[in-house]
Design an enzyme around this catalytic site. Structure first.
Site, PDB file in Angstrom:
ATOM      1  N   GLU A  71       6.929  16.815 -10.443  1.00  0.00           N
ATOM      2  CA  GLU A  71       7.891  17.635  -9.693  1.00  0.00           C
ATOM      3  C   GLU A  71       8.553  16.760  -8.642  1.00  0.00           C
ATOM      4  OE1 GLU A  71       5.928  20.746  -7.415  1.00  0.00           O
ATOM      5  OE2 GLU A  71       4.195  19.468  -7.034  1.00  0.00           O
TER       6      GLU A  71
ATOM      7  N   LEU B 164       3.392  22.509  -8.204  1.00  0.00           N
ATOM      8  CA  LEU B 164       3.497  23.841  -7.627  1.00  0.00           C
ATOM      9  C   LEU B 164       4.246  24.736  -8.615  1.00  0.00           C
ATOM     10  CD1 LEU B 164       2.907  25.369  -4.901  1.00  0.00           C
ATOM     11  CD2 LEU B 164       5.383  25.284  -4.632  1.00  0.00           C
TER      12      LEU B 164
ATOM     13  N   LYS C 257      -0.319  25.926  -2.628  1.00  0.00           N
ATOM     14  CA  LYS C 257       0.748  25.617  -1.656  1.00  0.00           C
ATOM     15  C   LYS C 257       0.083  25.392  -0.299  1.00  0.00           C
ATOM     16  CE  LYS C 257       5.591  26.944  -0.843  1.00  0.00           C
ATOM     17  NZ  LYS C 257       6.175  25.633  -1.045  1.00  0.00           N
TER      18      LYS C 257
HETATM   19  N1  PDD Z   1       8.995  23.910  -1.212  1.00  0.00           N
HETATM   20  N2  PDD Z   1       7.181  21.927  -5.518  1.00  0.00           N
HETATM   21  C1  PDD Z   1       6.871  21.676  -4.238  1.00  0.00           C
HETATM   22  C2  PDD Z   1       5.907  20.598  -3.919  1.00  0.00           C
HETATM   23  C3  PDD Z   1       7.461  22.445  -3.216  1.00  0.00           C
HETATM   24  O1  PDD Z   1       7.139  22.216  -1.928  1.00  0.00           O
HETATM   25  C4  PDD Z   1       8.411  23.464  -3.554  1.00  0.00           C
HETATM   26  C5  PDD Z   1       9.088  24.316  -2.533  1.00  0.00           C
HETATM   27  C6  PDD Z   1       8.699  23.675  -4.921  1.00  0.00           C
HETATM   28  C7  PDD Z   1       9.660  24.744  -5.373  1.00  0.00           C
HETATM   29  O2  PDD Z   1       9.068  26.032  -5.314  1.00  0.00           O
HETATM   30  P1  PDD Z   1       9.935  27.345  -5.064  1.00  0.00           P
HETATM   31  O3  PDD Z   1      10.957  27.415  -6.126  1.00  0.00           O
HETATM   32  O4  PDD Z   1       8.942  28.452  -5.172  1.00  0.00           O
HETATM   33  O5  PDD Z   1      10.544  27.225  -3.687  1.00  0.00           O
HETATM   34  C8  PDD Z   1       8.056  22.896  -5.866  1.00  0.00           C
HETATM   35  C9  PDD Z   1       9.470  24.768  -0.146  1.00  0.00           C
HETATM   36  C10 PDD Z   1      10.877  25.215  -0.295  1.00  0.00           C
HETATM   37  C11 PDD Z   1       9.152  24.107   1.187  1.00  0.00           C
HETATM   38  O6  PDD Z   1       8.066  23.564   1.300  1.00  0.00           O
HETATM   39  O7  PDD Z   1       9.986  24.170   2.113  1.00  0.00           O
END
Ligand code: PDD
Length: 284
Positions: free
Chosen positions: A179, A203, A146
């Site tokens: 994704e 991710l 991330k």
């Molecule tokens: N983003 N894939 C990507 C590329 C993401 O940036 C995110 C979440 C997810 C979903 O992951 P999770 O369920 O753990 O939030 C998948 C966050 C919300 C953001 O960057 O604001």
């Protein structure tokens, strides 16, 4: 709004970062987004584990233990006004003379956390679903980290917004779906929920895990495997998940209806189950 920066809690207006911070210069850092319901951080330990995975991926030592993180985040939650918040946690490799290689000896990392009010999707959006486009996934091969360097995701999301859509669904190698630009995507076909595997190309979403756990606990057929581009275009339903959006139906793709163009049976099942799970875990 009170934020946390390098050991202090202070008003956001007073928070300053040196221009040579490697986050600013190189995008050299990682982050987390953690939803907070009734002032309790959702799946905190899972988010902190994913943070550790991201830090390992960029060879940066975790500046805090799990209990230290818990104390910092809880303190920040208490210092902010809303019951439901989302925490944005950001760690960079710190401030050093500009050189691509890591500073040697290492310098202290920059640790920043802010909290914003959490606004989950409106009743109207839940009813209508959202529009998406498909785009080529042109990101690197460590999408499991991330990373704060989000320029590809920014451009992909902007392509969706420019097309009047809410999200871009990413297709890798013209073959399979990974994704969304900032979300995970599920395909529904003949009553089965299909999810791409958690590998280096996506991710590992915390909400993604919750959805699969809910499916398993409720006898909803589901498969974790490569999801081909054709399956995305031929889906009965498409679902989007993220910490801030929870679970939403995607009802148009590239300007065409998904299924009958309305949120479908799987969404109708999963959304209330997600809400119930959340209430039971968080609000009792
Ligand atoms: N983003 N894939 C990507 C590329 C993401 O940036 C995110 C979440 C997810 C979903 O992951 P999770 O369920 O753990 O939030 C998948 C966050 C919300 C953001 O960057 O604001």
């Amino acid at each position: 709004m009170t934020i946390y920066l390098n050991g202090s809690f202070l008003p956001i207006e007073e928070a300053k970062i040196p221009v040579l911070d490697r986050g600013f210069i190189f995008g050299d850092g990682v982050y987390e987004v953690i939803p907070v319901y009734s002032r309790r951080a959702f799946r905190l330990s899972e988010h902190l584990q994913r943070l550790q995975h991201s830090l390992n991926g960029i060879q940066l030592k975790n500046p805090h233990s799990e209990s230290e993180w818990t104390n910092i985040l809880n303190e920040l939650i208490q210092r902010n006004v809303c019951e439901d918040q989302y925490l944005y946690l950001h760690i960079t490799r710190g401030v050093a003379k500009r050189d691509h290689a890591f500073p040697n000896p290492p310098v202290p990392p920059t640790v920043f956390v802010m909290s914003n009010p959490l606004t989950t999707p409106s009743a109207e959006l839940l009813k209508s679903g959202i529009a998406c486009i498909t785009v080529t996934d042109n990101r690197w091969l460590r999408c499991d980290i991330k990373a704060i360097a989000l320029l590809p995701n920014v451009l992909l999301r902007q392509a969706a917004v420019a097309a009047g859509c809410a999200e871009a669904i990413l297709i890798r190698d013209d073959e399979f779906m990974t994704e969304g630009a900032a979300s995970n995507i599920f395909v529904v076909k003949n009553g089965t929920l299909l999810a791409p595997p958690k590998d280096n190309l996506m991710l590992p979403g915390i909400t993604y895990d919750v959805i699969l756990e809910i499916a398993a606990a409720n006898g909803i057929p589901h498969e974790v495997r490569k999801v081909m581009k054709e399956e995305v275009f031929g889906a009965d339903e498409l679902l989007l998940t993220s910490s801030t959006k929870e679970v939403m139906a995607i009802t148009t793709l590239d300007g065409k209806p998904v299924g009958n163009g309305k949120p479908g049976a799987m969404f109708a099942k999963l959304h209330p189950l997600y809400q119930t799970f959340k209430q039971e875990v968080m609000r009792k």
